[in-house]
Design an enzyme around this catalytic site. Structure first.
Site, PDB file in Angstrom:
ATOM      1  N   ASP A 119      47.813  38.564  32.659  1.00 62.55           N
ATOM      2  CA  ASP A 119      46.761  37.559  32.751  1.00 62.55           C
ATOM      3  C   ASP A 119      45.647  38.184  33.583  1.00 62.55           C
ATOM      4  O   ASP A 119      45.782  38.357  34.793  1.00 62.55           O
ATOM      5  CB  ASP A 119      47.315  36.298  33.415  1.00 62.55           C
ATOM      6  CG  ASP A 119      46.246  35.233  33.646  1.00 62.55           C
ATOM      7  OD1 ASP A 119      45.066  35.479  33.352  1.00 62.55           O
ATOM      8  OD2 ASP A 119      46.606  34.143  34.149  1.00 62.55           O
ATOM      9  N   TRP A 123      49.263  30.911  39.533  1.00 61.62           N
ATOM     10  CA  TRP A 123      49.107  31.039  38.083  1.00 61.62           C
ATOM     11  C   TRP A 123      50.327  31.702  37.451  1.00 61.62           C
ATOM     12  O   TRP A 123      50.741  31.323  36.353  1.00 61.62           O
ATOM     13  CB  TRP A 123      47.825  31.792  37.756  1.00 61.62           C
ATOM     14  CG  TRP A 123      46.622  31.104  38.322  1.00 61.62           C
ATOM     15  CD1 TRP A 123      45.797  31.545  39.309  1.00 61.62           C
ATOM     16  CD2 TRP A 123      46.165  29.782  37.997  1.00 61.62           C
ATOM     17  NE1 TRP A 123      44.840  30.603  39.600  1.00 61.62           N
ATOM     18  CE2 TRP A 123      45.041  29.510  38.810  1.00 61.62           C
ATOM     19  CE3 TRP A 123      46.585  28.807  37.084  1.00 61.62           C
ATOM     20  CZ2 TRP A 123      44.327  28.307  38.743  1.00 61.62           C
ATOM     21  CZ3 TRP A 123      45.882  27.606  37.024  1.00 61.62           C
ATOM     22  CH2 TRP A 123      44.775  27.363  37.837  1.00 61.62           C
ATOM     23  N   LYS A 174      34.938  33.715  34.429  1.00 62.17           N
ATOM     24  CA  LYS A 174      34.758  34.417  35.696  1.00 62.17           C
ATOM     25  C   LYS A 174      33.912  35.678  35.509  1.00 62.17           C
ATOM     26  O   LYS A 174      32.874  35.828  36.141  1.00 62.17           O
ATOM     27  CB  LYS A 174      36.110  34.735  36.314  1.00 62.17           C
ATOM     28  CG  LYS A 174      36.944  33.466  36.557  1.00 62.17           C
ATOM     29  CD  LYS A 174      38.357  33.773  36.998  1.00 62.17           C
ATOM     30  CE  LYS A 174      39.250  32.544  36.953  1.00 62.17           C
ATOM     31  NZ  LYS A 174      38.862  31.493  37.879  1.00 62.17           N
TER      32      LYS A 174
END
Length: 361
Positions: free
Chosen positions: A173, A103, A197
């Site tokens: 992030d 990511w 999540k």
């Protein structure tokens, strides 16, 4: 009674059962309106109360000061890979990225399209098995910001301490570990997270940004890619993902009811320890991917001696009712994602299954 799945999916992930039941009770008739929440106007008083309560709850749980704006966006964390440099990387400045997994690699790729970038630190050569030491992070004097990924779902690593840098905003992030532990928001210029999540369902992205980083002068940016648009309109410039924000507000309410982030952290630590202890005590039968000092409390990644044994483990786990234990397609192996809403009992069942499989094989 329906039995809940033993859900260890990496995202979208399990939601608290209490949240789903409350949403179910209000599904057709929210607050005696005769409408479901997703049928209401986003300009209605009923929805506005939900929207503002979600913002207020986030501020309370994360101790967010008035120096920050709380924004609701769409496009997932992946859109933020572009929005951040578009809004914060000015000419003559360099965006610095710490690479700890897929990511952060993707975030860097998008930033390169917007301006100059540099790699401040990387663990790529070591197979992304660790988090860099804080002393290994290097910034140039023209740094616009430092970007990192706080938890790496694919490789199972997590930052346990964050860099504190004067005069350079730290951007994180936090898609996979926001709300999993207490956080000093003042260390960051901006954090962002896809909700799917720990925060709620997919469809809404939370951005928490220091107000001084929001510029009114970015008139060259598309309206919907400008943080000022959301800040100036309480994230209601266009129709927001109302159902996702409602469910997010219920998740935040649930966190408050069970004791807040200190209680959440304690529970998450116990869950992770149970699985890591089984890995460490297996004599090499289970092989953890992440180095011990970088292990994630959210995503436990491990392998077995060979692909055949890994496949057997995953097949038997599936037959026993476990869902989502396959490792990411890019690395293989196994992964147990144990976000806030994964019950401790389900984690203990997994540990018992791992132990039994080890004994039998």
């Amino acid at each position: 009674m329906m039995k809940r799945a033993l859900n260890f999916n990496a995202g979208p992930a399990t939601l608290p059962e209490a949240v789903l039941k409350k949403a179910e009770r209000n599904w057709l008739n929210f607050n005696n309106s005769g409408m479901a929440i997703m049928e209401m106007s986003h300009r209605s008083k009923e929805y506005e109360a939900v929207h503002n309560q979600a913002i207020s709850s986030l501020r309370s749980l994360l101790a967010i000061s008035d120096d920050y704006e709380v924004l609701f966006l769409q496009g997932g964390a992946s859109l933020q890979f572009s929005m951040i440099p578009m809004n914060l990387l000015s000419e003559g400045k360099v965006a610095h990225y710490v690479l700890t997994g897929a990511w952060s690699d993707k975030a860097l790729k998008e930033a390169k399209k917007a301006g100059k970038t540099a790699i401040a630190a990387s663990t790529k050569e070591g197979g992304y098995r660790s988090i860099p030491k804080l002393d290994d992070i290097t910034l140039s004097s023209d740094a616009a910001y430092l970007h990192l990924t706080s938890n790496n779902t694919i490789y199972g690593t997590q930052w346990h301490a964050f860099p504190q840098i004067k005069n350079t905003p730290v951007i994180a992030d936090m898609s996979s570990d926001i709300l999993s532990r207490p956080l000093d928001m003042n260390q960051f210029g901006l954090i962002y997270a896809g909700a799917q999540k720990n925060l709620g369902p997919s469809g809404v992205t939370v951005v928490i940004i220091r107000k001084e980083l929001i510029s009114e002068s970015h008139t060259q940016l598309p309206t919907m890619l400008n943080y000022h648009t959301y800040s100036a309109n309480n994230s209601l410039y266009n129709t927001p993902p109302t159902l996702a924000i409602y469910l997010l507000s219920l998740v935040l309410e649930w966190v408050e009811e069970i004791g807040g982030l200190e209680a959440i952290q304690k529970e998450n630590t116990e869950k992770a320890k149970a699985i890591y202890d089984e890995i460490d005590e297996s004599g090499g039968f289970f092989i953890g991917h992440a180095e011990k000092d970088s292990r994630s409390l959210m995503n436990v990644t491990f392998n077995l001696a060979n692909d055949e044994l890994s496949a057997k483990f995953l097949n038997e786990a599936k037959a026993s009712g476990f869902v989502g234990l396959n490792g990411h397609r890019s690395v293989g192996g196994c992964r147990a994602s144990i976000y806030n809403a994964v019950p401790k009992d389900h984690v203990f069942e997994l540990v018992q299954f791992m132990r039994k499989f080890r004994v039998n094989n």
